[in-house]
Design an enzyme around this catalytic site. Structure first.
Site, short mmCIF file in Angstrom:
data_model
loop_
_atom_site.label_atom_id
_atom_site.label_comp_id
_atom_site.label_asym_id
_atom_site.label_seq_id
_atom_site.Cartn_x
_atom_site.Cartn_y
_atom_site.Cartn_z
N HIS A 124 2.37 -8.97 -2.82
CA HIS A 124 1.65 -7.72 -3.12
C HIS A 124 0.42 -8.04 -3.96
O HIS A 124 0.50 -8.81 -4.92
CB HIS A 124 2.63 -6.81 -3.86
CG HIS A 124 2.11 -5.44 -4.17
ND1 HIS A 124 1.06 -5.21 -5.02
CD2 HIS A 124 2.53 -4.22 -3.75
CE1 HIS A 124 0.84 -3.91 -5.10
NE2 HIS A 124 1.71 -3.29 -4.34
N ARG A 147 -0.89 -5.52 0.99
CA ARG A 147 0.21 -6.22 1.65
C ARG A 147 -0.09 -6.32 3.14
O ARG A 147 -0.91 -5.54 3.66
CB ARG A 147 1.52 -5.44 1.49
CG ARG A 147 2.01 -5.22 0.11
CD ARG A 147 3.37 -4.51 0.15
NE ARG A 147 3.32 -3.14 -0.33
CZ ARG A 147 4.28 -2.24 -0.11
NH1 ARG A 147 5.34 -2.57 0.60
NH2 ARG A 147 4.17 -1.01 -0.58
N LYS A 170 -0.65 -3.11 5.64
CA LYS A 170 -0.82 -1.87 4.88
C LYS A 170 -2.29 -1.44 4.96
O LYS A 170 -3.14 -2.14 5.51
CB LYS A 170 -0.39 -2.06 3.43
CG LYS A 170 1.12 -2.23 3.28
CD LYS A 170 1.85 -0.89 3.17
CE LYS A 170 1.67 -0.28 1.79
NZ LYS A 170 2.34 1.03 1.68
N ASP A 201 -7.36 0.02 0.36
CA ASP A 201 -7.32 0.90 -0.82
C ASP A 201 -8.29 0.31 -1.86
O ASP A 201 -8.23 -0.88 -2.17
CB ASP A 201 -5.89 0.95 -1.38
CG ASP A 201 -5.76 1.83 -2.63
OD1 ASP A 201 -6.77 2.05 -3.34
OD2 ASP A 201 -4.64 2.28 -2.90
N CYS A 229 -8.45 0.22 -4.95
CA CYS A 229 -7.97 -0.47 -6.16
C CYS A 229 -7.82 -1.97 -5.91
O CYS A 229 -7.93 -2.77 -6.84
CB CYS A 229 -6.68 0.14 -6.69
SG CYS A 229 -5.21 -0.16 -5.71
N TYR A 230 -7.58 -2.36 -4.66
CA TYR A 230 -7.44 -3.80 -4.36
C TYR A 230 -8.79 -4.52 -4.37
O TYR A 230 -8.83 -5.74 -4.28
CB TYR A 230 -6.70 -4.01 -3.04
CG TYR A 230 -5.29 -3.49 -3.12
CD1 TYR A 230 -4.37 -4.10 -3.96
CD2 TYR A 230 -4.89 -2.37 -2.41
CE1 TYR A 230 -3.08 -3.60 -4.09
CE2 TYR A 230 -3.61 -1.87 -2.52
CZ TYR A 230 -2.71 -2.48 -3.36
OH TYR A 230 -1.44 -1.99 -3.49
N ASP A 250 -9.43 5.62 -3.72
CA ASP A 250 -8.69 4.77 -2.81
C ASP A 250 -9.46 4.66 -1.48
O ASP A 250 -9.88 3.58 -1.06
CB ASP A 250 -7.29 5.40 -2.67
CG ASP A 250 -6.49 4.96 -1.48
OD1 ASP A 250 -7.02 4.26 -0.61
OD2 ASP A 250 -5.30 5.32 -1.40
N ASP A 280 -9.67 9.08 -9.61
CA ASP A 280 -8.91 9.01 -10.86
C ASP A 280 -9.41 7.83 -11.66
O ASP A 280 -10.17 6.99 -11.15
CB ASP A 280 -7.39 8.93 -10.59
CG ASP A 280 -7.01 7.81 -9.66
OD1 ASP A 280 -7.60 6.71 -9.79
OD2 ASP A 280 -6.16 8.00 -8.79
N HIS A 289 -8.51 4.23 -10.13
CA HIS A 289 -9.34 3.72 -9.03
C HIS A 289 -10.79 3.49 -9.46
O HIS A 289 -11.47 2.63 -8.92
CB HIS A 289 -9.28 4.67 -7.83
CG HIS A 289 -8.00 4.53 -7.05
ND1 HIS A 289 -6.89 5.29 -7.31
CD2 HIS A 289 -7.66 3.69 -6.04
CE1 HIS A 289 -5.92 4.93 -6.48
NE2 HIS A 289 -6.35 3.96 -5.71
#
Lengths: 307, 519
Positions: B307, B355, B358, B361, B363-364, B413, B420, B423
């Protein structure tokens, strides 16, 4: 609204009021009176380290208002232990709460604490099934299942077969569910060293991954699984060459059905001095045509081919 | 070390609007502890959401002038496409349909930079984060245990945007005082049990403040004892007493030990001493190594799925233990790790997922993007000229600027999601990884990493050497050469690659506690 200050049951407790930090705290929350009062009583019982039935009621009340409150969960767990409380009752109370708050760390950790003390996983796998319904890749749920398998030896014997059948069903539902693949790895190879040395099991799992690849050759999950087995069992990579050639070959550079097959071929070609050039061709094909977002990576692989 | 270039930003005018905080916190299943639910009740958010969703943008609708501006930035083709439909592929297709208009056009009608990509909407994001630091209505009680996070994300985000946060200094220190536990460590708030996530967010916030008042507000000896209680016989750390043991714990503990210059010997009351452990680092590298999964990525704990957020925790933790070129290959299979990291970049989106199979997003952008800063340093030569580039920085920059900026401020995201602080902070940290080139200055390396004394340190003689993370250097704005897709004004302030605080602040804190080591 539950009221503590007028309740004779709580008359002996002086609540400790909230302090958000100085006269102008940042990111302060304008708590409701109900939440604020309950937290005041929690701080007070924690300060005197009280563990009682009424503390269980109080923590339940706060958890209803804020399930993401780790302090309340940890203190509840400690209270249950001190009281020698009936843990089956606790699990029954926990089930609907868990379904309501899927992405909550605390609920899963609390569950783990309780089941660990009960020392009985009965009903847990069915419950996990329910939890994965709305979110089949939920990280906490899968991690909890891995803990369960390890803790109660569910990878062995008849239980192990049941676990394998279940995860086969999950992969059958969605062959791209990587969490299910990871769990399969955990059940077959993650709990002990013996299976990776068992030729029959290694062959069975390689066959399983290959069959999945045939369904959707660009799905990386079974490719990663296959690579894991090859590495772990020290099988020669070149034994996969014919398999990879079914999805990609340098002779037909316009007819590639899987970049992962091309990647595997490049790895195989890189192992032999005579085929280094072919490895370079495969990396070029990946970088320029089939997987350009990873161009810097494929170029790095090409440059680091040992001469 | 040199400080970062300061981006041109004016002190935002004070926002006197009513407290309709729209900083809902979506921590999801990653570092943050505990995860707050998305709160659906705030009207301003609903508007924001509907705005995004209502904009009618067919996929190919950009104006001719826009098209020519975008011409140099052709999206990646995805030439291989399996026909089998499963839940994963259906959700992926739906997501792509939502995102593509933002990559091919400009539905938010942002000002475009010289490459036809939206500018960084600096002022809007600053305003968003200032509101995130404000007061929250009662419905936000679910964030009661996450206030240290809200402060950290907001402060880090503001500094990345070039804001001066010194006006908040005293309020920050007082706010965290209420979270500090008498037995050591910080909790989510007043009277809450100490927790490593809360401690991590609190310490980083105080490091951002960077004043002696902030430093001395930390009870270092109590913190050392608290960390001692978190150490486990496995080599890892739990997040709280009787809490879960995962790689966040190891990472948070190392960050705190290193920044506060705490002794590496376990305190005498540490329970792990009864199991034969004597130091915080005992078995730690090996434990992290066991978190590398068969896929090559790093998981929360041994056996779990690889992850992105846990990968960063693991790699950053190893980078605190020593030089990346030494500690990463010592405990991890690097080829496999790099293969997995590389696979996280999504095409044609350009952003990262966390992952295998998936969704992308924002945040990654940080969780994976910042892994690259550490890994590139580990596989490159010792000179900055030898730095390798292993990933497509422009593609991530485009995802962040085009798809991860919310129309009214704050980062997200993906299109359709609400902004937020979480993020916002981590998209901006990802942008720092994109825009700058970090390298590890091995010249400063003396003994190749950590020194651990053989015998238990005598009182007063305990020393620490967790100083590897203070040897990083950065080439500002050199992430990509001439072909980069952002302008100078889209540059964020550089972030420390391991600690994720403004460049220079971690060093300043460490220096303070090297000069004031007693506790």
């Amino acid at each position: 609204m539950v009221n503590y200050s007028d309740d004779p049951k709580w008359a002996d407790i002086t609540p400790i009021p909230q302090d958000d930090g100085g006269p102008h705290p940042l990111a302060a929350i304008a708590y409701s009176d109900e939440y604020s009062e309950a937290m005041g009583y929690l701080r007070a019982v924690m300060a005197k380290e009280e563990h009682s039935e009424r503390v269980l009621d109080l923590t339940e009340h706060i958890i209803e208002m804020n399930p993401a409150h780790y302090t309340v969960w940890l203190y509840r767990a400690k209270t249950l232990k001190e009281l020698n409380f009936d843990l089956k009752t606790e699990i029954e109370w926990l089930n609907p709460a868990a379904l309501k708050h899927l992405k909550n760390y605390q609920i899963w950790h609390h569950r783990q604490t309780i089941i660990s003390q009960l020392n009985d996983p009965a009903g847990e796998t069915d419950f996990i099934d329910t939890m994965l319904g709305p979110d089949s890749k939920n990280y906490h749920v899968w991690s909890y299942r891995q803990w369960l398998v390890k803790q109660f030896g569910l990878w062995k014997g008849e239980e192990g077969q049941k676990e394998l059948d279940w995860v086969d069903g999950m992969i059958g539902d969605d062959v791209r569910n990587n969490s299910a693949w990871n769990h399969r790895w955990f059940v077959v190879f993650g709990c002990g060293e013996e299976n990776i040395r068992d030729e029959a099991i290694v062959n069975r799992e390689m066959g399983y991954a290959k069959a999945a690849i045939h369904k959707a050759p660009q799905n990386q999950s079974p490719w990663n699984y296959l690579h894991g087995i090859i590495r772990g069992s020290k099988t020669a990579l070149s034994s996969l060459k014919d398999f990879a050639l079914q999805f990609a070959s340098l002779e037909n550079p316009d007819d590639v059905h899987s970049s992962h097959a091309l990647d595997l071929l490049a790895m195989i070609y890189a192992q032999d001095e005579d085929t280094k050039e072919k490895a370079r061709q495969a990396f070029d094909l990946l970088a320029n045509k089939y997987d350009p977002v990873r161009k810097p990576y494929w170029n790095y692989r090409k440059e680091t081919l040992v001469n | 070390m040199s400080a970062s270039s300061s981006a041109a930003t004016s002190q935002a005018q004070s926002q006197t609007q009513s407290q309709t905080s729209r900083a809902s916190s979506r921590l999801e299943d990653i570092l943050a502890e505990p995860p707050s639910p998305r709160i659906e009740t705030l009207d301003s958010e609903e508007e924001e959401y509907e705005d995004v969703m209502e904009d009618p943008i067919p996929a190919q609708s950009q104006s001719p002038s826009l098209e020519s501006q975008f011409s140099g930035l052709k999206l990646f083709d995805i030439p291989i496409h399996d026909t089998l439909e499963t839940e994963t592929s259906i959700v992926q297709e739906e997501t792509l349909d939502t995102i593509l208009p933002y990559l091919e056009g400009n539905p938010n009608k942002f000002d475009l930079n010289s490459h036809g990509i939206p500018h960084l909407q600096r002022k809007k994001h600053v305003k968003f984060l200032e509101i995130a630091l404000g007061e929250y209505p009662a419905q936000f009680a679910a964030m009661d245990a996450s206030r240290p996070w809200l402060l950290y994300w907001s402060l880090q985000g503001l500094t990345a945007l070039g804001e001066d946060v010194s006006a908040y200094r005293e309020r920050i220190v007082y706010t965290f005082q209420s979270c500090q536990h008498p037995t050591g460590g910080f909790g989510g708030g007043h009277g809450q049990l100490p927790h490593l996530a809360g401690s991590y967010a609190s310490i980083l916030s105080l490091v951002i403040v960077g004043t002696p008042l902030a430093y001395t507000s930390i009870h270092r000896r109590a913190m050392w004892h608290y960390l001692g209680h978190m150490k486990q016989p496995s080599g890892g750390f739990t997040m709280a007493a009787n809490g879960e043991e995962d790689i966040r714990g190891a990472f948070c503990a190392m960050v705190i030990l290193s920044l506060l210059n705490l002794p590496l010997e376990l305190p005498s009351d540490a329970p792990a001493r009864k199991k034969g452990m004597t130091g915080f680092l005992d078995g730690l590298g090996e434990w992290i190594g066991r978190c590398q999964s068969y896929e090559g990525g790093i998981s929360a704990a041994p056996g779990n799925e690889a992850h992105g957020a846990y990968a960063f925790c693991g790699l950053a933790c190893l980078c605190i233990l020593g030089a990346p070129a030494t500690t990463l290959p010592k405990y991890l299979d690097m080829d496999l790790l790099i293969h997995w990291l590389s696979s996280r970049q999504c095409a044609p989106e350009g952003g990262y997922n966390g992952r295998t199979n998936k969704l992308v997003d924002g945040c990654y952008s940080h969780w994976i993007g910042s892994c690259w800063s550490l890994v590139e340093a580990a596989v490159s030569g010792k000179k900055k000229e030898q730095m390798r580039s292993l990933w497509d920085r422009n593609a991530l920059a485009r995802y962040i600027l085009s798809a991860a900026q919310s129309k009214k401020g704050g980062l997200i995201d993906k299109p359709g999601k609400r902004p937020d602080a979480y993020h916002t902070c981590y998209n901006l940290a990802g942008l720092s990884a994109v825009q700058n080139r970090y390298y590890y200055d091995a010249e400063e390396e003396e003994d190749g990493g950590v020194k651990i004394s053989d015998e238990d340190g005598e009182k007063g003689e305990m020393t620490t050497t967790l100083d590897a993370s203070f040897k990083w250097k950065v080439e500002l704005g050199k992430g990509v050469g001439k072909e980069r897709v952002w302008d100078d004004e889209d540059q964020v302030n550089v972030v420390h690659p391991v600690f994720i605080v403004p460049w220079g602040q971690a060093e300043k804190c460490r220096q303070y506690f090297e000069e004031n080591p007693g506790f």
